[in-house]
Design a protein around this motif. Sequence first.
Motif, PDB file in Angstrom:
ATOM      1  N   SER A 180       1.422  -1.536  -0.106  1.00  0.00           N
ATOM      2  CA  SER A 180       0.047   0.163   0.187  1.00  0.00           C
ATOM      3  C   SER A 180       0.733   0.760  -0.154  1.00  0.00           C
ATOM      4  N   GLY A 181       0.400   2.046  -0.221  1.00  0.00           N
ATOM      5  CA  GLY A 181       0.940   3.823  -1.054  1.00  0.00           C
ATOM      6  C   GLY A 181       1.315   4.081   0.810  1.00  0.00           C
ATOM      7  N   GLY A 182       2.615   5.211   1.048  1.00  0.00           N
ATOM      8  CA  GLY A 182       2.912   5.365   2.441  1.00  0.00           C
ATOM      9  C   GLY A 182       3.912   3.791   2.722  1.00  0.00           C
ATOM     10  N   ARG A 183       4.274   2.648   2.865  1.00  0.00           N
ATOM     11  CA  ARG A 183       4.632   2.475   3.069  1.00  0.00           C
ATOM     12  C   ARG A 183       6.345   1.621   2.645  1.00  0.00           C
ATOM     13  N   THR A 184       6.931   1.289   3.442  1.00  0.00           N
ATOM     14  CA  THR A 184       8.338   1.055   2.649  1.00  0.00           C
ATOM     15  C   THR A 184       8.361  -0.629   2.392  1.00  0.00           C
ATOM     16  N   MET A 195      24.085   9.387  -3.218  1.00  0.00           N
ATOM     17  CA  MET A 195      23.074  10.281  -2.140  1.00  0.00           C
ATOM     18  C   MET A 195      22.450  10.477  -3.462  1.00  0.00           C
ATOM     19  N   ILE A 196      23.358  11.734  -4.192  1.00  0.00           N
ATOM     20  CA  ILE A 196      23.381  12.323  -5.623  1.00  0.00           C
ATOM     21  C   ILE A 196      21.622  11.296  -6.298  1.00  0.00           C
ATOM     22  N   SER A 197      22.073  10.035  -6.907  1.00  0.00           N
ATOM     23  CA  SER A 197      21.135   8.825  -7.752  1.00  0.00           C
ATOM     24  C   SER A 197      19.998   9.231  -6.690  1.00  0.00           C
ATOM     25  N   LEU A 198      20.260   9.339  -5.710  1.00  0.00           N
ATOM     26  CA  LEU A 198      18.772   9.015  -4.720  1.00  0.00           C
ATOM     27  C   LEU A 198      17.747  10.123  -4.700  1.00  0.00           C
ATOM     28  N   ALA A 199      18.283  12.097  -5.789  1.00  0.00           N
ATOM     29  CA  ALA A 199      17.812  12.317  -5.009  1.00  0.00           C
ATOM     30  C   ALA A 199      17.377  12.960  -7.240  1.00  0.00           C
ATOM     31  N   LEU A 200      18.437  12.447  -7.901  1.00  0.00           N
ATOM     32  CA  LEU A 200      18.159  12.577  -8.771  1.00  0.00           C
ATOM     33  C   LEU A 200      16.577  11.359  -8.982  1.00  0.00           C
ATOM     34  N   ALA A 201      16.360  10.496  -8.485  1.00  0.00           N
ATOM     35  CA  ALA A 201      15.428   9.236  -8.635  1.00  0.00           C
ATOM     36  C   ALA A 201      14.040  10.304  -8.177  1.00  0.00           C
ATOM     37  N   LEU A 202      14.226  11.173  -6.854  1.00  0.00           N
ATOM     38  CA  LEU A 202      13.503  11.465  -6.343  1.00  0.00           C
ATOM     39  C   LEU A 202      12.912  13.284  -6.783  1.00  0.00           C
ATOM     40  N   VAL A 203      13.187  13.628  -7.425  1.00  0.00           N
ATOM     41  CA  VAL A 203      13.114  14.902  -8.110  1.00  0.00           C
ATOM     42  C   VAL A 203      11.847  14.368  -9.001  1.00  0.00           C
ATOM     43  N   ARG A 204      11.866  13.950 -10.101  1.00  0.00           N
ATOM     44  CA  ARG A 204      11.131  13.392 -11.225  1.00  0.00           C
ATOM     45  C   ARG A 204       9.630  12.984  -9.832  1.00  0.00           C
ATOM     46  N   SER A 205       9.827  12.837  -9.093  1.00  0.00           N
ATOM     47  CA  SER A 205       8.165  12.495  -8.128  1.00  0.00           C
ATOM     48  C   SER A 205       7.758  11.063  -8.696  1.00  0.00           C
ATOM     49  N   PRO A 206       8.082  10.102  -8.413  1.00  0.00           N
ATOM     50  CA  PRO A 206       7.885   9.022  -8.990  1.00  0.00           C
ATOM     51  C   PRO A 206       6.275   8.041  -8.031  1.00  0.00           C
ATOM     52  N   ARG A 207       6.266   7.158  -8.400  1.00  0.00           N
ATOM     53  CA  ARG A 207       5.344   6.528  -7.810  1.00  0.00           C
ATOM     54  C   ARG A 207       5.266   4.992  -6.828  1.00  0.00           C
ATOM     55  N   LEU A 208       6.695   4.667  -7.423  1.00  0.00           N
ATOM     56  CA  LEU A 208       7.645   3.821  -6.973  1.00  0.00           C
ATOM     57  C   LEU A 208       8.990   3.565  -6.702  1.00  0.00           C
ATOM     58  N   LEU A 209       9.300   3.975  -6.464  1.00  0.00           N
ATOM     59  CA  LEU A 209      10.786   4.025  -5.887  1.00  0.00           C
ATOM     60  C   LEU A 209      11.526   2.958  -4.997  1.00  0.00           C
ATOM     61  N   ALA A 245      15.159  10.659   5.228  1.00  0.00           N
ATOM     62  CA  ALA A 245      14.461  10.938   4.198  1.00  0.00           C
ATOM     63  C   ALA A 245      13.460  10.225   3.756  1.00  0.00           C
ATOM     64  N   VAL A 246      13.898   9.453   3.105  1.00  0.00           N
ATOM     65  CA  VAL A 246      13.221   8.729   2.312  1.00  0.00           C
ATOM     66  C   VAL A 246      11.980   7.818   2.385  1.00  0.00           C
ATOM     67  N   SER A 247      11.738   7.870   4.149  1.00  0.00           N
ATOM     68  CA  SER A 247      11.261   7.031   5.021  1.00  0.00           C
ATOM     69  C   SER A 247       9.884   8.360   4.734  1.00  0.00           C
ATOM     70  N   SER A 248      10.647   9.454   5.914  1.00  0.00           N
ATOM     71  CA  SER A 248       9.560  10.984   5.737  1.00  0.00           C
ATOM     72  C   SER A 248       9.107  11.049   4.495  1.00  0.00           C
ATOM     73  N   TYR A 249       9.535  10.885   3.254  1.00  0.00           N
ATOM     74  CA  TYR A 249       8.812  11.539   2.150  1.00  0.00           C
ATOM     75  C   TYR A 249       8.029   9.634   1.724  1.00  0.00           C
ATOM     76  N   THR A 250       8.119   8.753   1.503  1.00  0.00           N
ATOM     77  CA  THR A 250       7.616   7.959   1.565  1.00  0.00           C
ATOM     78  C   THR A 250       5.714   7.890   2.003  1.00  0.00           C
ATOM     79  N   ARG A 251       5.711   8.563   3.307  1.00  0.00           N
ATOM     80  CA  ARG A 251       4.495   8.482   4.017  1.00  0.00           C
ATOM     81  C   ARG A 251       3.696   9.597   3.481  1.00  0.00           C
ATOM     82  N   LYS A 252       4.158  10.804   3.561  1.00  0.00           N
ATOM     83  CA  LYS A 252       4.564  11.543   3.104  1.00  0.00           C
ATOM     84  C   LYS A 252       3.003  11.782   1.914  1.00  0.00           C
TER      85      LYS A 252
END
Length: 266
Positions: free
Chosen positions: A26-30, A145-159, A179-186
Amino acid sequence: MSFCTSNYRVTLRGRPILKGLDMEVSGGRTLALLGANGAGKSTFMKGLCGLVPAQGSATINGTPLMDASPARRAQLIGYVAQDLASLDVRLSTYELLLLAQQGTTRGWRTSQNARRKAAEMLELLGLQRFSEHQPGQLSGGERQMISLALALVRSPRLLLLDEPTSALDLANQLQILDAVSSYTRKHNIVTLAIFHDMNLASRYADDTMMLHQGHVHCSGSTGATLTPENLAHVYGVDCRALSVDAGTFTAVYPVSVLTPEQRAAH
């Protein structure tokens, strides 16, 4: 929001790697993907991204992935791979964050919104000091860390995170995973992360799936899954699992490698 697979399979060079994975997150979960080397964890993620051929069904909020175009997959999925060779380019981190938001758009035009998102991502992951640096000039952990930033900046639905902290020191591991945990939930997305550190999986994953020889050995809440019995079966190691912090965290530590006879008993 949900991510689902049904009878998900991957065969490479005639050898079955994944033999029918069914999951729903489900959304919001890791969800942590665990398993010994060669269990199929990285292959699972590569199949979702279209990097290796996969069969069966995979959907993000009902949108099919298996027949989606590369551009459509790129819109839906953020992928942080182990191999960071793609970051050896003559662009700064900030320029890469702007470029990552272009998608299939032709030309080099940046909007105020794109610049804002790039700046926000640098701040979220504490990367402002690397804004003008080329990633190829940085350490492996900094590039991770930069690779993670590049993945998140496109606002994916699945990380998808393939060992996202393997090159990081302890402080950066906690900072990035917080940061990933917070972003996933938010943002109500689904995050799948491959871990080799059981304690990081216990700390950050809501759910866990253990793979063994291409099959799902077990899945469920992380606290219920990280048991000595499951770890012995999947890894061939005698472990202890201790409940700490009033039951909110399961600390795992290895004791010894099991003999073939001991492993067979599990």
